[in-house]
Write a protein that holds these residues in place. Sequence first.
Motif, short mmCIF file in Angstrom:
data_model
loop_
_atom_site.label_atom_id
_atom_site.label_comp_id
_atom_site.label_asym_id
_atom_site.label_seq_id
_atom_site.Cartn_x
_atom_site.Cartn_y
_atom_site.Cartn_z
N ARG A 54 -7.43 10.05 3.19
CA ARG A 54 -7.80 9.86 1.79
C ARG A 54 -8.00 11.24 1.18
NH1 ARG A 54 -9.39 4.45 0.28
NH2 ARG A 54 -8.25 3.18 1.76
N TYR B 295 -2.53 -3.61 6.97
CA TYR B 295 -1.41 -3.06 6.20
C TYR B 295 -0.19 -3.96 6.38
CZ TYR B 295 2.49 0.09 5.28
OH TYR B 295 3.65 0.65 4.81
N CYS C 20 -7.31 0.64 9.08
CA CYS C 20 -7.03 -0.70 8.55
C CYS C 20 -5.97 -1.44 9.36
CB CYS C 20 -6.58 -0.60 7.09
SG CYS C 20 -6.20 -2.21 6.39
N ARG D 121 -7.78 1.79 -5.31
CA ARG D 121 -8.17 3.10 -4.80
C ARG D 121 -8.33 4.09 -5.94
NH1 ARG D 121 -4.95 4.36 0.51
NH2 ARG D 121 -4.46 6.19 -0.67
N ALA E 174 -8.51 -6.07 0.92
CA ALA E 174 -8.67 -5.26 2.11
C ALA E 174 -9.71 -4.18 1.89
CB ALA E 174 -7.36 -4.62 2.47
N HIS E 175 -10.10 -3.96 0.64
CA HIS E 175 -11.05 -2.89 0.39
C HIS E 175 -12.47 -3.40 0.40
CE1 HIS E 175 -7.89 -0.08 -0.34
NE2 HIS E 175 -7.26 -1.13 -0.80
N GLY F 288 -5.92 -7.01 -2.01
CA GLY F 288 -4.73 -6.52 -1.32
C GLY F 288 -5.02 -6.15 0.11
N GLY F 289 -4.15 -5.25 0.66
CA GLY F 289 -3.23 -4.40 -0.07
C GLY F 289 -3.91 -3.58 -1.16
N HIS G 72 0.31 3.93 1.70
CA HIS G 72 0.44 4.33 3.10
C HIS G 72 -0.55 3.53 3.91
CE1 HIS G 72 -3.18 6.93 4.01
NE2 HIS G 72 -3.38 6.50 2.79
N ARG G 73 -0.43 3.62 5.22
CA ARG G 73 -1.33 2.85 6.07
C ARG G 73 -2.58 3.66 6.39
NH1 ARG G 73 0.00 -0.67 11.44
NH2 ARG G 73 -2.10 -1.50 11.58
N CYS G 74 -3.72 3.16 5.98
CA CYS G 74 -4.97 3.87 6.29
C CYS G 74 -5.27 3.73 7.78
CB CYS G 74 -6.13 3.30 5.49
SG CYS G 74 -5.88 3.44 3.72
N CYS H 6 0.86 -1.19 0.00
CA CYS H 6 0.00 0.00 0.00
C CYS H 6 0.89 1.23 0.00
CB CYS H 6 -0.86 0.05 1.25
SG CYS H 6 -1.85 -1.43 1.50
S1 SF4 Z 1 -5.00 -2.60 2.65
FE1 SF4 Z 1 -6.28 -0.93 1.78
S2 SF4 Z 1 -7.32 -0.09 3.56
FE2 SF4 Z 1 -5.56 -1.30 4.37
S3 SF4 Z 1 -3.83 0.14 4.54
FE3 SF4 Z 1 -3.72 -0.77 2.50
S4 SF4 Z 1 -4.82 0.70 1.17
FE4 SF4 Z 1 -5.43 1.13 3.28
#
Ligand code: SF4
Length: 495
Positions: free
Chosen positions: A194, A79, A76, A157, A463-464, A122-123, A71-73, A69
């Motif tokens: 975001r 990651y 979430c 994304r 992950a989304h 993912g990711g 960056h780390r959301c 990714c």
């Molecule tokens: S997996 Fe998706 S929601 Fe989780 S940190 Fe990565 S981009 Fe963000």
Amino acid sequence: MMMKPEDCYVAVGADVLTEAFVAADKVPNHSRSMQGARMLDKPFAEWAPRLFAERSCKPLALYVHVPFCRHRCLFCPFYQNRSNDTFSAWYADLLMRHLELVEDALGKGSACRPVDAVFFGGGTPSDLNAPDLARVLRRLKSLFAISDETEVTIEGRIRDFTPDKVKAWRDAGANRFSLGIQSTDEALRRRLGRLAGREEMLKVLGSLADSGAVLIVDLIFGLPGQTPELLREDLRFLAEETRIDGLDLYELIQFPNSPLTKAVESGRLGAPLGRAERARMFGAAHEALAGYGFEHFTPQHWRRGSRERSVYNRLAKSNADILPIGSSAGGNLSRVSMMMERNIDTYAEKINEGIIPARCLAPTAPMSDEERFKTRLAEAAERCELPPLSRWPQQAHAWAAPLLENWMEVGLIKSPVDQDGAFALTVAGAYWIKIIQRMLMACLTPMHAESSNGYPGGHRGGAHGHPGGGHPQGNRPAGSGAGVGQHSSHAGTRG
Ligand code: SF4
């Protein structure tokens, strides 16, 4: 916490949407348990080809995991590795090598089974460069029986879906894009890290719809600072101003030590909404979506029109075979669960040595009635139903019949049309379905309710918002924690 059937009753007169199961957070999570299982010490090539061939009449999906990714959301917990300018070609090379090893193992057998779905999760798969993801997809198509009917999803994304990527991936065979939007409110999105605004969203969603692919977006409800009005406006915006085919609505679950929890504890973010408020939001969203012409397709998913089939998501909840590819990918062939090495450096090392680094767990006993029912329950839940009583294990009939009566009386489920009919979930039933599943399995197999038995887990969906157990905020069997490899050192841009 041990569950007994009497713990599953709902008080008559309670507000079933917000109060059905007040102790829900204490219900054991049964999703990881597998009774009587052992680690397989044989390499993939020695056991998988026979099983793969024997299951030729079963549905098959391919799951490709991209554990990187930008960056780390904040919300979430899954990651794993930070992407940078060079990860794409490097990781795509590894996936190509992984597929070569799968080809060596399965031989011509790989093309003998029609593939129902391919899922890049993912990711952030959309962070791969246009040609890199396209070459992996083309390689999959040359190796497996992927037809025009196969659902091929790429998750990602907003900011990643540039015109060159959309064209390259459509040309390579992708026919479904799934975007983690989480909210369309710009202030709320900024707080989550975001940055794409509504104008940018409209542009990207417009170009994705123009590409002819099925278009799905994910939203989260229960975020700190999110109000019912903001969620209603998300739905209006997406329903009226975009051409999405489907929408997932995931409930925020706060994990201990997650960045979100830390931000709340430090006062940088307000507290997330409580359970009752979240349940009310779900109910209101359901009503709004029905008003916009969306069909409630699975408990967390609504669709508009029939183009959206959600094939992968449904297969991942059934006993279909899911062949995992890539670091941290999870799947199964028959009842053998597989998880690919989570540490990205170890994964790369093994793949380059010519080894498919899969941790595999095989059952040691024939499938029990409870295990069979667990799959049946999951499949029915995906159709917004509970199975007819005749499909429950015999041992449960005595307590299940009065329990189902109670759930009908309070409005969690509806009466079946005939004696052998399924019980349709109401909106409240759809909201509570994960808890219902956990409770029923805990009642059926109390001894195993809190044991993971080393189930290898792994990501079976993105992950989304998709499958294998849901969104990171949901109940996905895998955890985070893979090592951060050489691709972790550069700061990414935010989407
Ligand atoms: S997996 Fe998706 S929601 Fe989780 S940190 Fe990565 S981009 Fe963000």
